[in-house]
Every structure is written in structure tokens, then in C-alpha cells.
Design an enzyme around this catalytic site. Structure first.
Site, PDB file in Angstrom:
ATOM      1  N   GLU A  68       0.818  -1.207   0.000  1.00 13.65           N
ATOM      2  CA  GLU A  68       0.000   0.000   0.000  1.00 13.65           C
ATOM      3  C   GLU A  68       0.860   1.269   0.000  1.00 13.65           C
ATOM      4  O   GLU A  68       0.525   2.233  -0.691  1.00 13.65           O
ATOM      5  CB  GLU A  68      -0.916  -0.019   1.241  1.00 13.65           C
ATOM      6  N   ASP A  69       1.934   1.265   0.734  1.00 11.93           N
ATOM      7  CA  ASP A  69       2.634   2.535   0.995  1.00 11.93           C
ATOM      8  C   ASP A  69       4.031   2.672   0.399  1.00 11.93           C
ATOM      9  O   ASP A  69       4.702   3.679   0.627  1.00 11.93           O
ATOM     10  CB  ASP A  69       2.754   2.753   2.514  1.00 11.93           C
TER      11      ASP A  69
END
Ligand code: MN
Length: 346
Positions: free
Chosen positions: A76-77
Site C-alpha cells: 500500500e505505501d
């Protein structure tokens, strides 16, 4: 911050079969992927997945769960991809990381108006492998433990509200009472800081005032149980949580001073027959408060919680709540479904 070798040694200490090489590689992969990213606290971002992994080692979760915790925010990051993770760590880990990533995405999309019940159902349905949800709960716990570093009041309150509405009931549903209690207290501290502070002050006052009451009750309970022929029972006393006291004040619309039972006692014994034996001893030694007896051993709660509950007028003439259960039931009551993923020697 726990060090790499400490984390690996901890996992190996309760799960000697854990993949040490994969644990080491996941640690390094996550640290590099998060690079110079920072948390709101100013700590390196990597301290977060590491702490989530650490929380799960305390529940003695298997190696795959710990690896997933280390990797849980990389897709996700960071620049990392799911393909990369599958290539490096295999299908099982990729599937688990993907599950946690998807849960984080629906969380981002969710808004205030979303009905908590529907959202909880969605989260449960998306967690085909319960370990996905265990990592997500540990993720939420660490985010709540570090909530104070977030500057925006509105954002802190939104996260605390969501914790109370979604993750506290989920932890309860999974029977994870230790997790539930901690999430609930952290959310309560954000949402009703004044109420929590005044309840805690009052509990401190009562503790000082009645400093010798609890040990006296414990000693008397020990004696009664031994006299009744039950050996090996372990009795402990604790205060109820500020949140549960607050809820009761709301529900009954009373002030703290009017609440008579803020103490709870617990009796742990060896087997089921001993539970009823202890109950018989307690019920014949003290006046029973009508309507408080519940048998969750013959009829467990849907989350598998098993225990006997009763309320009596205790040795010091105050109402006390009593839980009676076996040590095995106690472990399930604290860890819930996580207990099934705990590595068990022999
Ligand atoms: Mn996270």
C-alpha cells in the site's frame, strides 16, 4: 524498538519450526522498502510494522503471521508489489499481505455514514484467513497506541470512533478480550478524556481508601475454597475498566458513587468439575445476588467464551462479581481465536 535478532529469537523460542531465513529477509525487505518514510511521531516508518510484529509475538502467532506483519504496509505505501512479495516469500505470505492491503483500502474508502454493522460484516467476509484479521487488529492497536502523535483533532477522533465502532466489536466477536480491552480503553481516552480521567481518579481514591480490602477478600476466598476441599485454585482480584464503569453509569443513569461493584474476582481451577465445586463453595459461603448467575460453561457464548459468572455479597459486605473458569478456558477468554494459532509445544 525490538532488534532483528530479538524478533527472530522470540519467534523461534515458541515456534522452533518457523522459517528463520524468511523472517530475516522480511525484516530487511520492509526496512528498505519503507526507507526514509516517517510516522507522525517522527519515528522511522519501519518502527510501525516492526511493532505490529512484536504485538503478534506476544500472542505467540506463527511465523507466517509475523512475516505478514512486517510486510503489511509495503504494497500500500511503498514501491513494493505483490508479485515481488510472492516471488520472494511465496504464495501463502502474498495471499496474507494482499488480504491486509485490501482491508486497509476499504478502511480508506469508508466514511462516517457507513453503517458499522455492514462494515464489520464486510471485514469478516474479506478475512477468509483469520490471520489477516489478527494482523489488522494488531495494526490498529499500534495505531491507537500512537494516536496522540496525530495533530488533527478531527482525524484522531475519527480513528478512535472507527476503533470503537468496528474493531472493538470485531475483537469481541473473535473472543480476543485482551485486545478488545486495550483498544476500547485507548479509544475511550480519545473520545471521552474527561470522563475517563475522573473515573480513574475515583478508582485511585477507592484503592487508597480500601487498600487492604482486596487482599483481605483474596485471603478469605482462598481459605473458603481450601476448607471446601478445593486445592490448587488461584484467586485474583481486579478493578473493572474505566470504560465498563462509564457504560454502566450511562446505562443505569447513576453517579459513580452509586455504583457498588467496581471490583471483580476470578477463580482459576484445573477442570470443569472444579468450576462447579468452587461455585458451590462460594454460593454456600456468601449471599448470592439474584439474577447474576450465568453458566457460560454449559452454554458458551458464540465466540467460544466459557466461564461461570456470579455475584455475591462479599466478606466486606459489598457486592462483588466473580468469574470461575479453568486455566484453558482463561487462555481462550484472553486470546480468543488467536489461541488456535498459538504455537503449542507437544
Ligand atoms: Mn499499518
Amino acid at each position: 524498538m525490538i532488534r532483528q535478532f530479538q524478533l527472530v529469537e522470540t519467534v523461534k523460542s515458541y515456534d522452533p519450526a518457523a522459517d528463520e531465513d524468511a523472517l530475516n529477509r522480511a525484516y530487511v525487505f520492509s526496512m528498505k522498502a519503507h526507507g526514509s518514510q516517517e510516522r507522525a511521531s517522527g519515528d522511522p516508518y519501519f518502527s510501525h510494522p516492526l511493532e505490529v510484529a512484536n504485538i503478534l509475538t506476544k500472542m505467540k502467532l506463527d511465523g507466517a503471521s509475523i512475516i505478514t506483519a512486517l510486510l503489511h504496509d509495503t504494497v500500500e505505501d511503498t514501491e513494493a508489489t505483490l508479485d515481488q512479495i510472492e516471488h520472494l516469500f511465496g504464495k501463502e505470505i502474498a495471499r496474507l499481505v494482499d488480504g491486509v492491503t485490501k482491508l486497509s483500502r476499504i478502511e480508506l474508502q469508508s466514511d462516517h455514514s457507513k453503517h458499522a454493522e455492514n462494515f464489520r460484516k464486510l471485514v469478516l467476509a474479506m478475512s477468509e484467513d483469520i490471520r489477516v484479521l489478527l494482523v489488522k487488529l494488531a495494526d490498529r492497536l499500534h495505531n491507537m497506541q500512537t494516536l496522540r502523535f496525530i495533530k488533527s483533532d478531527e482525524r484522531r477522533r475519527r480513528i478512535a470512533r472507527e476503533t470503537m465502532d468496528i474493531y472493538v466489536p470485531l475483537a469481541e466477536r473473535l473472543g480476543m478480550h485482551r485486545m478488545k480491552d486495550e483498544l476500547e480503553d485507548l479509544a475511550f481516552a480519545e473520545l471521552h478524556a474527561d470522563a475517563r480521567a475522573s473515573i480513574r481518579a475515583r478508582l485511585d481514591f477507592l484503592r487508597d481508601k480500601g487498600a487492604r480490602v482486596v487482599p483481605r477478600i483474596l485471603t478469605e476466598l482462598d481459605l473458603k475454597l481450601a476448607d471446601g476441599g478445593l486445592s490448587g485454585a488461584v484467586v485474583s482480584g481486579r478493578e473493572k475498566s474505566p470504560y465498563s464503569i462509564w457504560r454502566k453509569m450511562q446505562r443505569k443513569n447513576v453517579a459513580f458513587e452509586q455504583l457498588s461493584d467496581v471490583m471483580a474476582f476470578r477463580i482459576l481451577v484445573g477442570d470443569i468439575a472444579d468450576c462447579y465445586h468452587a461455585l458451590g463453595i462460594i454460593h454456600s459461603a456468601y449471599h448470592v445476588v439474584p439474577g447474576r448467575f450465568k453458566d457460560f460453561i454449559s452454554t458458551p457464548k458464540p465466540n467460544n467464551y466459557r466461564s461461570l459468572h456470579t455475584g455475591v455479597i462479599g466478606p466486606e459486605q459489598q457486592r462483588i462479581e466473580m468469574q470461575i473458569r479453568t486455566r484453558d478456558m482463561h487462555e481462550i477468554a484472553e486470546l480468543g481465536v488467536a489461541a488456535h494459532w498459538t504455537y503449542k509445544q507437544q
